[in-house]
Write a protein that holds these residues in place. Structure first.
Motif, PDB file in Angstrom:
ATOM      1  N   PRO A 271       0.802  -1.224   0.000  1.00  0.00           N
ATOM      2  CA  PRO A 271       0.000   0.000   0.000  1.00  0.00           C
ATOM      3  C   PRO A 271       0.832   1.270   0.000  1.00  0.00           C
ATOM      4  CG  PRO A 271      -0.700  -1.483   1.749  1.00  0.00           C
ATOM      5  CD  PRO A 271       0.580  -2.045   1.213  1.00  0.00           C
ATOM      6  N   GLY A 272       0.306   2.267  -0.682  1.00  0.00           N
ATOM      7  CA  GLY A 272       0.854   3.612  -0.560  1.00  0.00           C
ATOM      8  C   GLY A 272       0.195   4.268   0.643  1.00  0.00           C
ATOM      9  N   GLU A 273       0.970   5.059   1.365  1.00  0.00           N
ATOM     10  CA  GLU A 273       0.438   5.784   2.529  1.00  0.00           C
ATOM     11  C   GLU A 273      -0.136   7.118   2.054  1.00  0.00           C
ATOM     12  OE1 GLU A 273       0.810   4.536   5.681  1.00  0.00           O
ATOM     13  OE2 GLU A 273      -0.194   6.224   6.669  1.00  0.00           O
ATOM     14  N   TRP A 290       5.231   5.678  -1.079  1.00  0.00           N
ATOM     15  CA  TRP A 290       5.517   4.238  -1.052  1.00  0.00           C
ATOM     16  C   TRP A 290       6.879   4.034  -0.420  1.00  0.00           C
ATOM     17  CZ3 TRP A 290       2.399   6.348  -4.673  1.00  0.00           C
ATOM     18  CH2 TRP A 290       1.228   5.664  -4.977  1.00  0.00           C
ATOM     19  N   ASP A 291       6.889   3.262   0.658  1.00  0.00           N
ATOM     20  CA  ASP A 291       8.131   2.990   1.367  1.00  0.00           C
ATOM     21  C   ASP A 291       8.366   1.487   1.310  1.00  0.00           C
ATOM     22  OD1 ASP A 291      10.014   2.277   3.231  1.00  0.00           O
ATOM     23  OD2 ASP A 291       9.345   3.732   4.728  1.00  0.00           O
ATOM     24  N   PRO A 292       9.382   1.045   0.535  1.00  0.00           N
ATOM     25  CA  PRO A 292       9.589  -0.397   0.372  1.00  0.00           C
ATOM     26  C   PRO A 292       9.855  -1.118   1.694  1.00  0.00           C
ATOM     27  CG  PRO A 292      11.023   0.859  -1.112  1.00  0.00           C
ATOM     28  CD  PRO A 292      10.348   1.847  -0.200  1.00  0.00           C
ATOM     29  N   VAL A 293      10.275  -0.397   2.721  1.00  0.00           N
ATOM     30  CA  VAL A 293      10.548  -1.056   4.004  1.00  0.00           C
ATOM     31  C   VAL A 293       9.244  -1.302   4.760  1.00  0.00           C
ATOM     32  CG1 VAL A 293      11.698  -0.802   6.252  1.00  0.00           C
ATOM     33  CG2 VAL A 293      12.874  -0.095   4.165  1.00  0.00           C
ATOM     34  N   LEU A 294       8.324  -0.335   4.710  1.00  0.00           N
ATOM     35  CA  LEU A 294       7.082  -0.468   5.489  1.00  0.00           C
ATOM     36  C   LEU A 294       6.165  -1.550   4.950  1.00  0.00           C
ATOM     37  CD1 LEU A 294       5.872   3.116   6.416  1.00  0.00           C
ATOM     38  CD2 LEU A 294       6.951   1.420   7.873  1.00  0.00           C
TER      39      LEU A 294
END
Ligand code: 2X7
Ligand code: FE2
Length: 307
Positions: A271-273, A290-294
Motif C-alpha cells: 500500500p501507498g500511505e 511508497w516505502d519499500p521497508v514499510l
C-alpha cells in the motif's frame, strides 16, 4: 560501492498555491494561510522520508515539457526567479538548486541504451519550472539535498496516452538501473495532480478557503477510485486504467510522472500511505508515499487490504 536503492517514491503534486500558503522567504507573494490539508500532508511525508537520509531527490515534472526526448538538468547549480505564468500573483520563487549531474547522466545513458531519446540541459540560464520547484520545495524546504530534474516528453499529447505511458515505463526502469549502479539512496517525486478540471476565476483573496472545493463529482469519483488502488497496493491495475483517467478527468498523470515513478518502484504490490487529499482551484491533489521497508504496515489509515 554498495548497490544504490530507491528508498521511497511519492506522488507529490505541485500547485503553486501550496508554496504560497507556506509563506516561505524564497517566495515573494505572501498569504494569510491556505490549502492546509495538503501542506500538513507534505509535512508528515517529509518527516518520514527525509529520516531515511537520501543522497538525492529525483523529480519528473509536467511543466518542463520537451517535444523531442527526455531531458535532464545537466549543470551543478541553477539560480534564478521562477514565475508561474498563470499565477504570477502567487508564485515568484527565488531558487538556488544543486543538481546531481553524475546520476542524471547515468539515467540519460541507461535511457539511450533502452532506445529512448535523452538529452542533458546544459544552459546555465535555463529557467527551472514551477512543477520541479514546488514538489522539491514541499519535500525538502531546506534544499540541502541535490536533485535530478527530468522533463516530461510530449509524446502522450501528440501521439497517444498509451504510447506516452509506455515510454515513461521504460524511463522508470532506466532510472532504477542507474540508481542501483550509482550507489545512491534516492527518493522519487512524481509531480502530478490527479483530476484536473478547474475554476477559471480566482477569488479576491486567493487563499479564501470558503471558495475551494471539488470542481465536479465525476472527477472526484475518479480520484477516489485511483486513490483506493494506491492504498491497496494494486499499482498494476492502476497503471492499466490511467489512460482512461487521463481522458475522463483530464488528469495530469498524462504527463507521465506517475507512470515513471511506479515503474521505477517496480509497480509496488504494497500500500501507498495517503498523507493528504484536497483540491486546488477544484483539481484533485493527493500526497501519497511508497516505502519499500514499510510494505503492509504502511496501511495505517483505513485501506481495505490486499485482495
Ligand atoms: O499546475 C497546476 C496544477 N497542476 C494544478 C492546480 C493549480 C495550478 O497549477
Ligand atoms: Fe500542473
Amino acid at each position: 560501492m554498495a548497490k544504490g536503492e530507491i528508498v521511497g517514491g511519492l506522488l507529490a503534486p505541485h500547485p503553486p498555491h501550496i508554496v504560497y500558503g507556506e509563506n516561505h522567504w524564497r517566495n515573494e507573494p505572501k498569504s494569510e494561510c491556505g490549502w492546509e490539508v495538503l501542506r500538513w500532508g507534505y509535512e508528515r511525508a517529509r518527516k518520514h522520508f527525509l529520516a531515511k537520509k537520501p543522497d538525492v531527490i529525483l523529480v519528473h515534472s509536467p511543466h518542463w515539457q520537451t517535444v523531442i526526448g527526455h531531458h535532464f538538468l545537466g549543470i551543478e547549480e541553477f539560480h534564478g526567479l521562477s514565475v508561474d505564468p498563470i499565477f504570477p500573483n502567487l508564485f515568484r520563487f527565488n531558487y538556488d538548486i544543486k543538481v546531481d549531474v553524475e546520476l542524471a547522466e547515468m539515467i540519460a545513458d541507461e535511457g539511450r541504451q533502452a532506445g529512448l531519446i535523452t538529452k542533458m540541459m546544459r544552459n546555465p540560464h535555463f529557467r527551472v519550472d514551477y512543477g520541479t520547484i514546488v514538489s522539491c520545495h514541499m519535500m525538502n524546504p531546506e534544499w540541502d539535498i541535490p536533485i535530478v530534474g527530468i522533463s516530461s516528453n510530449n509524446s502522450p499529447y501528440y501521439f497517444s496516452n498509451e504510447m506516452g505511458q509506455n515510454e515513461m515505463i521504460k524511463l522508470g526502469q532506466a532510472t532504477k538501473r542507474a540508481i542501483e549502479k550509482s550507489g545512491r539512496r534516492a527518493i522519487l517525486l512524481a509531480s502530478n495532480t490527479l483530476s484536473h478540471r478547474h475554476f477559471t476565476t480566482e477569488p479576491e483573496i486567493p487563499e479564501d478557503m470558503s471558495r475551494e472545493h471539488v470542481y465536479e463529482h465525476s472527477g472526484y469519483l475518479w480520484d477516489m477510485k485511483v486513490i483506493d488502488l494506491m492504498r491497496r497496493g494494486k499499482t498494476r491495475e492502476l497503471i492499466a486504467i490511467l489512460p482512461e483517467f487521463m481522458d475522463h478527468a483530464v488528469s495530469e498523470v498524462k504527463a507521465g510522472s506517475f507512470a515513471w515513478m511506479l515503474s521505477a518502484l517496480d509497480f509496488p504490490d504494497y500500500p501507498g500511505e495517503l498523507y493528504g487529499y484536497w483540491t486546488v482551484i477544484g483539481t484533485g491533489n493527493a500526497v501519497v508515499g511508497w516505502d519499500p521497508v514499510l510494505r503492509e504496515r504502511a496501511t495505517t489509515q483505513g485501506a481495505v487490504g490486499r485482495n
